[in-house]
Scaffold this active site. Structure first.
Site, PDB file in Angstrom:
ATOM      1  N   CYS A 133       0.841  -1.210   0.000  1.00 58.14           N
ATOM      2  CA  CYS A 133       0.000   0.000   0.000  1.00 58.14           C
ATOM      3  C   CYS A 133       0.868   1.249   0.000  1.00 58.14           C
ATOM      4  O   CYS A 133       1.319   1.709   1.061  1.00 58.14           O
ATOM      5  CB  CYS A 133      -0.911  -0.010   1.222  1.00 58.14           C
ATOM      6  SG  CYS A 133      -1.914   1.468   1.339  1.00 58.14           S
ATOM      7  N   CYS A 136      -0.545   4.171   2.031  1.00 61.60           N
ATOM      8  CA  CYS A 136      -0.419   4.070   3.493  1.00 61.60           C
ATOM      9  C   CYS A 136       1.028   4.289   3.949  1.00 61.60           C
ATOM     10  O   CYS A 136       1.267   4.880   4.996  1.00 61.60           O
ATOM     11  CB  CYS A 136      -0.849   2.705   3.999  1.00 61.60           C
ATOM     12  SG  CYS A 136      -2.213   1.958   3.148  1.00 61.60           S
ATOM     13  N   ASP A 137       1.990   3.766   3.187  1.00 60.84           N
ATOM     14  CA  ASP A 137       3.358   3.656   3.710  1.00 60.84           C
ATOM     15  C   ASP A 137       4.389   4.563   3.045  1.00 60.84           C
ATOM     16  O   ASP A 137       5.563   4.553   3.440  1.00 60.84           O
ATOM     17  CB  ASP A 137       3.841   2.192   3.559  1.00 60.84           C
ATOM     18  CG  ASP A 137       3.004   1.244   4.397  1.00 60.84           C
ATOM     19  OD1 ASP A 137       2.416   1.713   5.396  1.00 60.84           O
ATOM     20  OD2 ASP A 137       2.925   0.054   4.054  1.00 60.84           O
TER      21      ASP A 137
END
Ligand code: NAP
Length: 326
Positions: A133, A136-137
């Site tokens: 992701c 997200c990261d």
């Protein structure tokens, strides 16, 4: 009864939340059970093709609006994972990790799960440099070196995002042609810190506590090389994890839930919508439309079962005879 619903929707992506908007507006007691909010759509950093949003916006923002709208009409949300669904007489019993719920109808809208690459080191470094992701990261990789694996829109999206954060980005794809959109490829080509490594597959992810490098093989000349990298973003598509419903509804050879044009599954009372189904074109707008259909079909099913009047489903549709509900 507190835990008894007209409709339980599994999954809070575009399909599930649209279904909830439609069922709640029909005054059906609606619960969404989901492991996350927004599903795959919320991971898209740039969405340019959702009608009504004329400026490029993030999938996350669009999904927040879907969520607000579903809640506005009374849909309830619970973050949990559904383990089993058992048909019992005229009702379905839904077991999650934490609770048991009952519903007259079920809408399966649990979408897709990122596919593993299945290479040595992947499992070991999950959460320690291996990510599925980028949205997200990505911020963990400010001024670092990252490698993105894949050739679809998700990999291209991730590359574009990380090119603005990381020092160096390798885009590694097993062929020399991309599956993703040309417009994204053109945008990436303008980023000076992106290097394409084509016709190459990743063989191993190496490191100590965290990822340090990857070994890649060129599929043409079979040469092997090791490149230093701090992060590996695996963007090689998604799969439907439908095993928990495989004894309940018919699945196709890709594990997708087979639906008809009314979003009905092989089992009366269970409907399905979005990326977990065999419908073509995995797009936010398609999932939203299918979710609306599933919601209306669930409504129609309940009304017919209880011999209540349906209203306003379609222009010119013959209405069921009976009394109105609520
Ligand atoms: P995808 O379109 O299925 O692409 C998966 C990519 O991963 C393909 O390039 C495939 O290579 C590669 N791949 C698969 N298995 C592999 C393996 N074992 N090793 C190496 N490479 C492997 O999946 P996606 O990119 O996740 O996108 C899914 C859907 O969401 C698509 O419909 C996409 O358009 C949509 N989406 C859209 C946007 C956007 O519009 N901005 C953003 C994200 C996703 P091959 O090409 O060789 O098969």
């Amino acid at each position: 009864m507190k835990n008894t619903y007209d409709v339980i929707i599994i999954g809070a992506g575009a399909a599930g939340m649209t279904a909830a908007i439609y069922t709640s507006r029909r005054m059906l007691k609606t619960l969404i059970i989901s492991k996350d909010l927004g599903g795959q759509a919320s991971l898209a950093t740039e969405v340019e093709n959702y009608p009504g949003f004329t400026e490029t916006t993030s999938g996350f923002e669009i999904m927040q609006k879907f969520n607000q709208q579903a809640k506005k009409f009374g849909a309830e949300f619970i973050f949990d994972e559904v383990k089993t669904i058992q048909p019992q007489n005229n009702i379905f019993q839904v077991e999650t990790n934490n609770q048991t719920y009952k519903a007259k109808t079920i809408i399966l809208a649990f979408g897709l799960t990122p596919r593993d690459l299945n290479v040595f080191g992947e499992e070991k470094f999950k959460g320690k440099g291996v990510s599925y992701c980028a949205t997200c990261d990505s911020l963990f990789y400010k001024n670092k070196i990252v490698s993105i694996i894949g050739g679809g829109n998700a990999a291209l999206d991730a590359t574009l995002l990380l090119s603005k954060i990381a020092k160096k980005v390798y885009l590694i794809h097993r062929r020399n042609e991309f599956r993703g959109d040309e417009i994204l490829i053109q945008k990436i080509k303008k980023q000076k810190n992106v290097q394409f490594i084509l016709n190459s597959i990743i063989k191993e992810i190496k490191g100590d506590e965290f990822v340090k490098s990857i070994i890649i093989n060129n599929v043409d000349n079979k040469s092997e090389k090791e490149i230093a990298t701090n992060g590996v973003f695996i963007e090689v598509g998604f799969e439907v994890k439908a095993n928990f419903v495989k004894n309940l509804v018919d699945l196709d050879e890709k594990n997708q839930i087979i639906t008809n044009k009314h979003c009905e599954t092989s089992r009366p009372g269970i409907f399905a919508a979005g990326d977990a189904t065999d419908i073509h074109y995995k797009q936010i707008i398609i999932s939203a439309g299918e979710g609306a259909k599933a919601g209306l079909s669930a409504y129609k099913y309940i009304q017919a079962k209880e011999n209540l009047k349906t209203s306003g489903l379609d222009w010119g549709e013959k209405k069921l005879k009976g009394k109105s509900k609520k």
